[in-house]
Design a protein around this motif. Structure first.
Motif, mmCIF file in Angstrom:
data_model
loop_
_atom_site.group_PDB
_atom_site.id
_atom_site.type_symbol
_atom_site.label_atom_id
_atom_site.label_comp_id
_atom_site.label_asym_id
_atom_site.label_seq_id
_atom_site.Cartn_x
_atom_site.Cartn_y
_atom_site.Cartn_z
ATOM 1 N N TRP A 1 0.833 -1.204 0.000
ATOM 2 C CA TRP A 1 0.000 0.000 0.000
ATOM 3 C C TRP A 1 0.868 1.254 0.000
ATOM 4 C CZ3 TRP A 1 -2.359 -4.393 1.077
ATOM 5 C CH2 TRP A 1 -3.739 -4.503 0.893
ATOM 6 N N GLU A 2 1.930 1.239 0.805
ATOM 7 C CA GLU A 2 2.756 2.441 0.984
ATOM 8 C C GLU A 2 3.990 2.478 0.092
ATOM 9 O OE1 GLU A 2 1.552 4.874 2.715
ATOM 10 O OE2 GLU A 2 -0.113 3.724 3.540
ATOM 11 N N GLY A 3 4.360 1.334 -0.494
ATOM 12 C CA GLY A 3 5.470 1.305 -1.445
ATOM 13 C C GLY A 3 6.862 1.210 -0.837
ATOM 14 N N PHE A 4 6.963 0.851 0.442
ATOM 15 C CA PHE A 4 8.272 0.697 1.054
ATOM 16 C C PHE A 4 8.884 -0.632 0.641
ATOM 17 C CE2 PHE A 4 6.169 3.598 4.055
ATOM 18 C CZ PHE A 4 7.119 4.604 4.110
ATOM 19 N N THR A 5 10.205 -0.696 0.652
ATOM 20 C CA THR A 5 10.894 -1.965 0.421
ATOM 21 C C THR A 5 10.804 -2.785 1.706
ATOM 22 O OG1 THR A 5 13.039 -1.160 1.201
ATOM 23 C CG2 THR A 5 12.534 -0.877 -1.174
ATOM 24 N N LEU A 6 11.115 -4.057 1.630
ATOM 25 C CA LEU A 6 11.094 -4.899 2.821
ATOM 26 C C LEU A 6 12.065 -4.386 3.881
ATOM 27 C CD1 LEU A 6 10.077 -8.332 3.292
ATOM 28 C CD2 LEU A 6 12.361 -7.892 4.113
ATOM 29 N N PRO A 7 13.312 -4.027 3.526
ATOM 30 C CA PRO A 7 14.219 -3.494 4.560
ATOM 31 C C PRO A 7 13.684 -2.198 5.191
ATOM 32 C CG PRO A 7 15.477 -4.178 2.641
ATOM 33 C CD PRO A 7 14.025 -4.245 2.250
ATOM 34 N N GLU A 8 13.076 -1.336 4.397
ATOM 35 C CA GLU A 8 12.498 -0.097 4.940
ATOM 36 C C GLU A 8 11.338 -0.410 5.883
ATOM 37 O OE1 GLU A 8 13.338 2.919 1.171
ATOM 38 O OE2 GLU A 8 11.504 1.705 1.195
ATOM 39 N N ALA A 9 10.479 -1.340 5.476
ATOM 40 C CA ALA A 9 9.344 -1.722 6.313
ATOM 41 C C ALA A 9 9.833 -2.322 7.637
ATOM 42 C CB ALA A 9 8.443 -2.706 5.570
ATOM 43 N N ALA A 10 10.888 -3.116 7.586
ATOM 44 C CA ALA A 10 11.449 -3.706 8.812
ATOM 45 C C ALA A 10 11.908 -2.606 9.765
ATOM 46 C CB ALA A 10 12.607 -4.642 8.471
ATOM 47 N N ARG A 11 12.579 -1.594 9.223
ATOM 48 C CA ARG A 11 13.037 -0.488 10.068
ATOM 49 C C ARG A 11 11.854 0.283 10.656
ATOM 50 N NH1 ARG A 11 17.021 -0.184 6.121
ATOM 51 N NH2 ARG A 11 15.971 1.480 4.995
ATOM 52 N N ILE A 12 10.831 0.518 9.866
ATOM 53 C CA ILE A 12 9.651 1.243 10.336
ATOM 54 C C ILE A 12 8.990 0.489 11.495
ATOM 55 C CG2 ILE A 12 7.288 1.923 9.709
ATOM 56 C CD1 ILE A 12 8.474 2.526 6.872
ATOM 57 N N VAL A 13 8.866 -0.819 11.338
ATOM 58 C CA VAL A 13 8.208 -1.645 12.350
ATOM 59 C C VAL A 13 9.128 -1.872 13.556
ATOM 60 C CG1 VAL A 13 7.200 -3.942 12.744
ATOM 61 C CG2 VAL A 13 6.760 -2.744 10.623
ATOM 62 N N GLY A 14 10.434 -1.733 13.340
ATOM 63 C CA GLY A 14 11.386 -1.917 14.432
ATOM 64 C C GLY A 14 11.802 -3.354 14.653
ATOM 65 N N ILE A 15 11.874 -4.110 13.546
ATOM 66 C CA ILE A 15 12.317 -5.498 13.638
ATOM 67 C C ILE A 15 13.485 -5.728 12.688
ATOM 68 C CG2 ILE A 15 10.090 -6.420 14.382
ATOM 69 C CD1 ILE A 15 9.527 -7.233 11.484
ATOM 70 N N ARG A 16 14.189 -6.834 12.908
ATOM 71 C CA ARG A 16 15.313 -7.159 12.019
ATOM 72 C C ARG A 16 14.782 -7.523 10.640
ATOM 73 N NH1 ARG A 16 18.901 -11.298 15.424
ATOM 74 N NH2 ARG A 16 18.214 -12.471 13.626
#
Length: 89
Positions: free
Chosen positions: A46-61
């Motif tokens: 929906w937001e267009g983030f990459t998986l590594p970006e999404a991981a950082r946003i959520v605060g997980i590895r």
């Protein structure tokens, strides 16, 4: 393809009588995912983030995000594949 169906949801595909049945299926399937999986799917598709970006946003590895995202894909594929379709991803 799952990614195409998610893009269809993003595009707001509607029929003359309202939201298409396929769109409703995608939305319901995404909403049924566990919170952590749903959040990653929404950030990526929906937001267009990459998986590594999404991981950082959520605060997980990133490795944790990759596993959650893969499980979400498997679940969504199982719910959204056409009847009689092969079980391959």
């Amino acid at each position: 393809m799952l990614a195409d169906r998610l893009r269809l949801d993003l595009s707001g595909a509607e029929t003359t009588s309202g939201v298409s049945a396929e769109l409703l299926d995608v939305r319901a399937s995404v909403q049924a995912l566990p919170d952590g999986q749903r959040e990653l799917v929404m950030l990526i598709h929906w937001e267009g983030f990459t998986l590594p970006e999404a991981a950082r946003i959520v605060g997980i590895r990133e490795s944790t995000a990759r596993g959650r995202y893969q499980r979400a894909r498997i679940t969504l594929h199982a719910h959204l594949r056409p009847q009689g379709a092969d079980a391959q991803l």
